[in-house]
Structures are given as C-alpha cells and as structure tokens.
Design a protein around this motif. Structure first.
Motif, PDB file in Angstrom:
ATOM      1  N   MET A  99       0.822  -1.200   0.000  1.00 51.38           N
ATOM      2  CA  MET A  99       0.000   0.000   0.000  1.00 51.38           C
ATOM      3  C   MET A  99       0.861   1.257   0.000  1.00 51.38           C
ATOM      4  SD  MET A  99      -3.686  -0.521   1.207  1.00 51.38           S
ATOM      5  CE  MET A  99      -3.809   1.163   1.527  1.00 51.38           C
ATOM      6  N   LEU A 100       2.166   1.126   0.117  1.00 52.07           N
ATOM      7  CA  LEU A 100       3.026   2.291   0.277  1.00 52.07           C
ATOM      8  C   LEU A 100       2.851   3.319  -0.833  1.00 52.07           C
ATOM      9  CD1 LEU A 100       5.176   3.669   1.958  1.00 52.07           C
ATOM     10  CD2 LEU A 100       6.898   2.349   0.734  1.00 52.07           C
ATOM     11  N   ARG A 101       2.874   2.881  -2.071  1.00 53.76           N
ATOM     12  CA  ARG A 101       2.728   3.857  -3.158  1.00 53.76           C
ATOM     13  C   ARG A 101       1.359   4.543  -3.101  1.00 53.76           C
ATOM     14  NH1 ARG A 101       3.575   3.821  -9.686  1.00 53.76           N
ATOM     15  NH2 ARG A 101       2.714   5.896  -9.926  1.00 53.76           N
ATOM     16  N   TYR A 102       0.330   3.804  -2.799  1.00 54.22           N
ATOM     17  CA  TYR A 102      -1.011   4.376  -2.755  1.00 54.22           C
ATOM     18  C   TYR A 102      -1.132   5.414  -1.640  1.00 54.22           C
ATOM     19  CZ  TYR A 102      -1.728   0.378  -5.721  1.00 54.22           C
ATOM     20  OH  TYR A 102      -1.607  -0.538  -6.729  1.00 54.22           O
ATOM     21  N   VAL A 103      -0.556   5.115  -0.489  1.00 56.18           N
ATOM     22  CA  VAL A 103      -0.580   6.060   0.627  1.00 56.18           C
ATOM     23  C   VAL A 103       0.226   7.305   0.268  1.00 56.18           C
ATOM     24  CG1 VAL A 103       0.117   6.418   3.023  1.00 56.18           C
ATOM     25  CG2 VAL A 103      -1.005   4.289   2.354  1.00 56.18           C
ATOM     26  N   ASN A 104       1.381   7.125  -0.363  1.00 50.31           N
ATOM     27  CA  ASN A 104       2.171   8.289  -0.762  1.00 50.31           C
ATOM     28  C   ASN A 104       1.419   9.153  -1.770  1.00 50.31           C
ATOM     29  OD1 ASN A 104       4.385   7.860   0.882  1.00 50.31           O
ATOM     30  ND2 ASN A 104       5.423   6.591  -0.612  1.00 50.31           N
ATOM     31  N   GLU A 105       0.715   8.529  -2.711  1.00 50.36           N
ATOM     32  CA  GLU A 105      -0.098   9.290  -3.664  1.00 50.36           C
ATOM     33  C   GLU A 105      -1.182  10.064  -2.914  1.00 50.36           C
ATOM     34  OE1 GLU A 105       0.156   9.631  -6.951  1.00 50.36           O
ATOM     35  OE2 GLU A 105       1.561   8.047  -7.490  1.00 50.36           O
ATOM     36  N   PHE A 106      -1.799   9.420  -1.940  1.00 52.66           N
ATOM     37  CA  PHE A 106      -2.834  10.040  -1.119  1.00 52.66           C
ATOM     38  C   PHE A 106      -2.260  11.249  -0.373  1.00 52.66           C
ATOM     39  CE2 PHE A 106      -5.224  10.113   2.950  1.00 52.66           C
ATOM     40  CZ  PHE A 106      -6.520  10.207   2.485  1.00 52.66           C
ATOM     41  N   GLN A 107      -1.048  11.107   0.162  1.00 53.44           N
ATOM     42  CA  GLN A 107      -0.419  12.167   0.947  1.00 53.44           C
ATOM     43  C   GLN A 107       0.002  13.361   0.098  1.00 53.44           C
ATOM     44  OE1 GLN A 107      -1.079  12.018   3.739  1.00 53.44           O
ATOM     45  NE2 GLN A 107      -0.491  10.205   4.833  1.00 53.44           N
ATOM     46  N   LEU A 108       0.287  13.158  -1.172  1.00 55.81           N
ATOM     47  CA  LEU A 108       0.717  14.270  -2.009  1.00 55.81           C
ATOM     48  C   LEU A 108      -0.306  15.398  -2.040  1.00 55.81           C
ATOM     49  CD1 LEU A 108       2.445  12.619  -5.079  1.00 55.81           C
ATOM     50  CD2 LEU A 108       3.480  14.113  -3.375  1.00 55.81           C
ATOM     51  N   LEU A 109      -1.556  15.069  -1.827  1.00 53.31           N
ATOM     52  CA  LEU A 109      -2.604  16.087  -1.855  1.00 53.31           C
ATOM     53  C   LEU A 109      -2.848  16.734  -0.495  1.00 53.31           C
ATOM     54  CD1 LEU A 109      -5.247  14.352  -4.119  1.00 53.31           C
ATOM     55  CD2 LEU A 109      -3.553  16.054  -4.740  1.00 53.31           C
ATOM     56  N   SER A 110      -2.139  16.302   0.530  1.00 54.69           N
ATOM     57  CA  SER A 110      -2.450  16.769   1.881  1.00 54.69           C
ATOM     58  C   SER A 110      -2.070  18.215   2.119  1.00 54.69           C
ATOM     59  CB  SER A 110      -1.761  15.883   2.919  1.00 54.69           C
ATOM     60  OG  SER A 110      -0.378  16.177   2.969  1.00 54.69           O
ATOM     61  N   GLY A 111      -1.055  18.713   1.444  1.00 56.94           N
ATOM     62  CA  GLY A 111      -0.586  20.070   1.713  1.00 56.94           C
ATOM     63  C   GLY A 111       0.296  20.139   2.939  1.00 56.94           C
ATOM     64  N   ASP A 112       0.442  19.051   3.647  1.00 54.07           N
ATOM     65  CA  ASP A 112       1.295  18.974   4.840  1.00 54.07           C
ATOM     66  C   ASP A 112       2.518  18.168   4.459  1.00 54.07           C
ATOM     67  OD1 ASP A 112       2.551  18.135   7.239  1.00 54.07           O
ATOM     68  OD2 ASP A 112       0.675  18.359   8.337  1.00 54.07           O
ATOM     69  N   ASN A 113       3.684  18.700   4.678  1.00 58.61           N
ATOM     70  CA  ASN A 113       4.914  18.067   4.217  1.00 58.61           C
ATOM     71  C   ASN A 113       5.523  17.070   5.194  1.00 58.61           C
ATOM     72  OD1 ASN A 113       4.954  19.433   1.760  1.00 58.61           O
ATOM     73  ND2 ASN A 113       5.849  21.236   2.723  1.00 58.61           N
ATOM     74  N   ARG A 114       4.910  16.844   6.351  1.00 65.81           N
ATOM     75  CA  ARG A 114       5.549  15.987   7.355  1.00 65.81           C
ATOM     76  C   ARG A 114       5.836  14.584   6.873  1.00 65.81           C
ATOM     77  NH1 ARG A 114       1.716  15.979  12.177  1.00 65.81           N
ATOM     78  NH2 ARG A 114       0.254  16.192  10.477  1.00 65.81           N
ATOM     79  N   ASN A 115       4.886  13.937   6.232  1.00 67.37           N
ATOM     80  CA  ASN A 115       5.064  12.544   5.838  1.00 67.37           C
ATOM     81  C   ASN A 115       5.194  12.364   4.336  1.00 67.37           C
ATOM     82  OD1 ASN A 115       4.996  11.653   8.451  1.00 67.37           O
ATOM     83  ND2 ASN A 115       2.786  11.447   8.472  1.00 67.37           N
ATOM     84  N   ARG A 116       5.365  13.436   3.631  1.00 66.09           N
ATOM     85  CA  ARG A 116       5.500  13.372   2.181  1.00 66.09           C
ATOM     86  C   ARG A 116       6.918  12.936   1.846  1.00 66.09           C
ATOM     87  NH1 ARG A 116       3.822  18.613  -1.119  1.00 66.09           N
ATOM     88  NH2 ARG A 116       1.828  18.045  -0.228  1.00 66.09           N
ATOM     89  N   PRO A 117       7.077  11.992   0.910  1.00 68.69           N
ATOM     90  CA  PRO A 117       8.443  11.625   0.530  1.00 68.69           C
ATOM     91  C   PRO A 117       9.130  12.837  -0.089  1.00 68.69           C
ATOM     92  CG  PRO A 117       6.854  10.600  -0.934  1.00 68.69           C
ATOM     93  CD  PRO A 117       6.071  11.283   0.145  1.00 68.69           C
ATOM     94  N   ARG A 118      10.328  13.136   0.346  1.00 67.58           N
ATOM     95  CA  ARG A 118      11.038  14.311  -0.161  1.00 67.58           C
ATOM     96  C   ARG A 118      12.530  14.145   0.043  1.00 67.58           C
ATOM     97  NH1 ARG A 118       8.530  15.156   4.441  1.00 67.58           N
ATOM     98  NH2 ARG A 118       9.636  15.977   6.219  1.00 67.58           N
ATOM     99  N   ARG A 119      13.258  15.083  -0.516  1.00 66.16           N
ATOM    100  CA  ARG A 119      14.709  15.033  -0.377  1.00 66.16           C
ATOM    101  C   ARG A 119      15.096  15.326   1.066  1.00 66.16           C
ATOM    102  NH1 ARG A 119      16.836  20.122   0.063  1.00 66.16           N
ATOM    103  NH2 ARG A 119      15.455  21.783  -0.606  1.00 66.16           N
TER     104      ARG A 119
END
Length: 110
Positions: A1-21
């Motif tokens: 489910m990891l990719r699906y959750v990450n896709e879901f999080q991209l729309l959150s506007g909150d950067n805490r759990n978003r994959p990033r550099r």
C-alpha cells in the motif's frame, strides 16, 4: 500500500510525511520537492517490482468482498491515523483500499 498512501499524501498540503529530499544534504537537483516526491514514489514502485512485491492487494490475495472490512480496520490503527497529515474518514479510506486493490494509482490520490 506504500505507493497508494504516498499518492494520497501528495494532496495533503502537509509536508511531514510526504516523501522528499533530505534537508541535511545540499540540493543536487533543480527539481521541486513535489517533483522529487513523485520521483521517490516511482522509484519505490520500481524497486518493489524488481524484488517481486505485487503492487495490488488483489495480488496479495485479499478477497474483493473484504475491501470495506480492510478499510474499517485500517481506521482503527491509531498510530497510522494520528500520524497522518491528511484527515482519514471511512469513505476516503475505502477509496484508498479499493485503489490499492485495483492497482489504480490515480484513484488513491482522490
């Protein structure tokens, strides 16, 4: 489910759990954090495919009549829900689990 959750999080506007550099390393790319997040999601998918992890819940053997049940149970996992920057409600969780069942990456971002 990891990719699906990450896709879901991209729309959150909150950067805490978003994959990033990493903030501890100097920027080596001219890509934005959003572009880097997308690249990370794609690389996770590539890695999982390379080692043989199925990209769908159907591929893992979840029966289709257990999708709603799975979504309901997922909402009961406090540590996942409390740490989620995007509010999680049953209809959204059902859509996320259904997207993960079907392999619908775009559907998980709703």
């Amino acid at each position: 489910m990891l990719r699906y959750v990450n896709e879901f999080q991209l729309l959150s506007g909150d950067n805490r759990n978003r994959p990033r550099r990493s903030r501890s390393r100097p920027r080596r790319s001219r890509r934005s954090d959003g572009e880097m997040a997308r690249a990370t999601i794609e690389e996770i998918s590539r890695l999982f495919a390379a080692i043989g992890i199925t990209p769908t819940l159907a591929g893992l053997g979840l029966p289709s009549d257990r999708i709603d049940w799975t979504a309901e149970l997922a909402l009961g996992i406090d540590r996942l829900i409390k740490n989620n920057p995007r509010p999680s409600y049953l209809p959204a969780m059902k859509r996320l689990v259904k997207a993960a069942y079907d392999g619908d990456f775009a559907g998980s971002a709703i």
